[in-house]
Motif scaffolding. Sequence first.
Motif, PDB file in Angstrom:
ATOM      1  N   THR A  59      27.047  13.035 118.250  1.00 23.16           N
ATOM      2  CA  THR A  59      27.270  13.660 119.546  1.00 23.16           C
ATOM      3  C   THR A  59      27.201  12.604 120.644  1.00 23.16           C
ATOM      4  OG1 THR A  59      24.913  14.137 119.823  1.00 23.16           O
ATOM      5  CG2 THR A  59      26.271  15.886 118.842  1.00 23.16           C
ATOM      6  N   SER A  60      27.691  12.975 121.811  1.00 21.04           N
ATOM      7  CA  SER A  60      27.545  12.171 123.019  1.00 21.04           C
ATOM      8  C   SER A  60      27.313  13.148 124.155  1.00 21.04           C
ATOM      9  CB  SER A  60      28.793  11.332 123.281  1.00 21.04           C
ATOM     10  OG  SER A  60      28.635  10.589 124.476  1.00 21.04           O
ATOM     11  N   ASP A  61      26.224  12.965 124.851  1.00 22.94           N
ATOM     12  CA  ASP A  61      25.860  13.881 125.941  1.00 22.94           C
ATOM     13  C   ASP A  61      25.854  15.332 125.465  1.00 22.94           C
ATOM     14  OD1 ASP A  61      25.600  11.743 127.764  1.00 22.94           O
ATOM     15  OD2 ASP A  61      27.763  11.761 128.138  1.00 22.94           O
ATOM     16  N   GLY A  62      25.400  15.554 124.217  1.00 23.26           N
ATOM     17  CA  GLY A  62      25.281  16.891 123.671  1.00 23.26           C
ATOM     18  C   GLY A  62      26.561  17.501 123.134  1.00 23.26           C
ATOM     19  N   GLU A  63      27.668  16.765 123.206  1.00 23.22           N
ATOM     20  CA  GLU A  63      28.965  17.274 122.734  1.00 23.22           C
ATOM     21  C   GLU A  63      29.358  16.584 121.443  1.00 23.22           C
ATOM     22  OE1 GLU A  63      30.773  19.745 124.224  1.00 23.22           O
ATOM     23  OE2 GLU A  63      29.121  19.956 125.666  1.00 23.22           O
ATOM     24  N   ALA A  64      29.955  17.331 120.510  1.00 24.28           N
ATOM     25  CA  ALA A  64      30.424  16.773 119.244  1.00 24.28           C
ATOM     26  C   ALA A  64      31.466  15.694 119.508  1.00 24.28           C
ATOM     27  CB  ALA A  64      31.035  17.869 118.376  1.00 24.28           C
ATOM     28  N   VAL A  65      31.427  14.629 118.700  1.00 25.01           N
ATOM     29  CA  VAL A  65      32.388  13.538 118.839  1.00 25.01           C
ATOM     30  C   VAL A  65      33.238  13.465 117.564  1.00 25.01           C
ATOM     31  CG1 VAL A  65      32.701  11.054 119.147  1.00 25.01           C
ATOM     32  CG2 VAL A  65      30.868  12.243 120.365  1.00 25.01           C
ATOM     33  N   GLU A  66      34.512  13.748 117.728  1.00 22.56           N
ATOM     34  CA  GLU A  66      35.455  13.664 116.613  1.00 22.56           C
ATOM     35  C   GLU A  66      35.937  12.223 116.462  1.00 22.56           C
ATOM     36  OE1 GLU A  66      39.670  15.676 115.093  1.00 22.56           O
ATOM     37  OE2 GLU A  66      38.960  16.073 117.122  1.00 22.56           O
ATOM     38  N   GLY A  67      36.135  11.783 115.230  1.00 24.88           N
ATOM     39  CA  GLY A  67      36.708  10.467 114.973  1.00 24.88           C
ATOM     40  C   GLY A  67      35.722   9.314 115.054  1.00 24.88           C
ATOM     41  N   ALA A  68      34.413   9.610 115.069  1.00 22.58           N
ATOM     42  CA  ALA A  68      33.421   8.529 115.063  1.00 22.58           C
ATOM     43  C   ALA A  68      33.269   8.023 113.631  1.00 22.58           C
ATOM     44  CB  ALA A  68      32.083   9.024 115.595  1.00 22.58           C
ATOM     45  N   LEU A  69      33.139   6.718 113.483  1.00 20.14           N
ATOM     46  CA  LEU A  69      32.931   6.102 112.173  1.00 20.14           C
ATOM     47  C   LEU A  69      31.436   6.027 111.917  1.00 20.14           C
ATOM     48  CD1 LEU A  69      34.092   4.623 109.672  1.00 20.14           C
ATOM     49  CD2 LEU A  69      33.791   2.501 110.982  1.00 20.14           C
ATOM     50  N   VAL A  70      30.982   6.633 110.821  1.00 23.14           N
ATOM     51  CA  VAL A  70      29.571   6.577 110.428  1.00 23.14           C
ATOM     52  C   VAL A  70      29.477   5.627 109.239  1.00 23.14           C
ATOM     53  CG1 VAL A  70      27.589   7.883 109.562  1.00 23.14           C
ATOM     54  CG2 VAL A  70      29.120   8.910 111.267  1.00 23.14           C
ATOM     55  N   GLY A  82      32.428   6.997 106.688  1.00 26.89           N
ATOM     56  CA  GLY A  82      33.141   8.249 106.827  1.00 26.89           C
ATOM     57  C   GLY A  82      33.409   8.512 108.292  1.00 26.89           C
ATOM     58  N   THR A  83      34.375   9.365 108.568  1.00 27.59           N
ATOM     59  CA  THR A  83      34.767   9.680 109.940  1.00 27.59           C
ATOM     60  C   THR A  83      34.464  11.135 110.240  1.00 27.59           C
ATOM     61  OG1 THR A  83      36.518   8.039 109.786  1.00 27.59           O
ATOM     62  CG2 THR A  83      36.693   9.631 111.574  1.00 27.59           C
ATOM     63  N   THR A  84      33.876  11.380 111.401  1.00 28.53           N
ATOM     64  CA  THR A  84      33.495  12.738 111.769  1.00 28.53           C
ATOM     65  C   THR A  84      34.716  13.619 112.023  1.00 28.53           C
ATOM     66  OG1 THR A  84      33.300  12.090 114.096  1.00 28.53           O
ATOM     67  CG2 THR A  84      31.284  12.055 112.762  1.00 28.53           C
ATOM     68  N   ASP A  85      34.521  14.911 111.736  1.00 30.79           N
ATOM     69  CA  ASP A  85      35.582  15.892 111.980  1.00 30.79           C
ATOM     70  C   ASP A  85      35.478  16.414 113.423  1.00 30.79           C
ATOM     71  OD1 ASP A  85      33.477  17.736 112.024  1.00 30.79           O
ATOM     72  OD2 ASP A  85      33.932  18.573 110.049  1.00 30.79           O
ATOM     73  N   ALA A  86      36.242  17.443 113.740  1.00 29.26           N
ATOM     74  CA  ALA A  86      36.275  17.985 115.106  1.00 29.26           C
ATOM     75  C   ALA A  86      34.925  18.535 115.557  1.00 29.26           C
ATOM     76  CB  ALA A  86      37.338  19.077 115.217  1.00 29.26           C
ATOM     77  N   THR A  87      34.043  18.839 114.605  1.00 35.12           N
ATOM     78  CA  THR A  87      32.719  19.354 114.956  1.00 35.12           C
ATOM     79  C   THR A  87      31.668  18.244 115.001  1.00 35.12           C
ATOM     80  OG1 THR A  87      32.141  19.882 112.662  1.00 35.12           O
ATOM     81  CG2 THR A  87      33.247  21.606 113.942  1.00 35.12           C
ATOM     82  N   GLY A  88      32.106  16.986 114.840  1.00 35.20           N
ATOM     83  CA  GLY A  88      31.193  15.848 114.893  1.00 35.20           C
ATOM     84  C   GLY A  88      30.427  15.617 113.603  1.00 35.20           C
TER      85      GLY A  88
END
Length: 185
Positions: A59-70, A82-88
């Motif tokens: 998340t960023s500022d409490g909002e899900a972040v899509e497309g982040a690389l973990v 792995g890459t996050t989906d639309a729900t983070g």
Amino acid sequence: ANTTTGPVTSTVTAYISGMTSQSVTVTFPEKAAPGALTVTANVTSVVVGTPTAVLFNVTSDGEAVEGALVSVSQAGVELVNGTTDATGLVTLTVNATSEGIINVTASKTGYTSGNTTIEVKGAYAKGDVNGDGKVLPSDAQAVLRIWAGIDTEADYTGASADVNGDGSILPSDAQEILRIWAGVI
């Protein structure tokens, strides 16, 4: 979309038919850059040699972040990404080969990376149902509480309560723990 992050100055002129035009200069404040990423996991620890599906939330500022690389590394874990989906969310299977700390990093262009850790614990001794590092009568008590339906196996963080491996949690498992504790087996 305006991708400028600095202040933007514009001049706005109003024309009304038959009237004098009026102009005003407006400076729009700096567009806020995306915030820092926060990454969390649904577990705080895993056991050496036990493949574990870990759910990561970015998340960023409490909002899900899509497309982040973990990215997950250390403690004998080969680099797993792995890459996050639309729900983070992203689920990665972690299989540590040594005790220690797993480092987890979430990154995405335009954001400050976020980090967290997961502890890797050693494998539990047979009979150490409560996960305290010792085989004691309290482990036998835990087995009996599970068998009686007072607790569930998920309430305990240690080794399997099915000590004899017959597929059932029975008083005979508690008896085997007491034999281990007494040094009979």
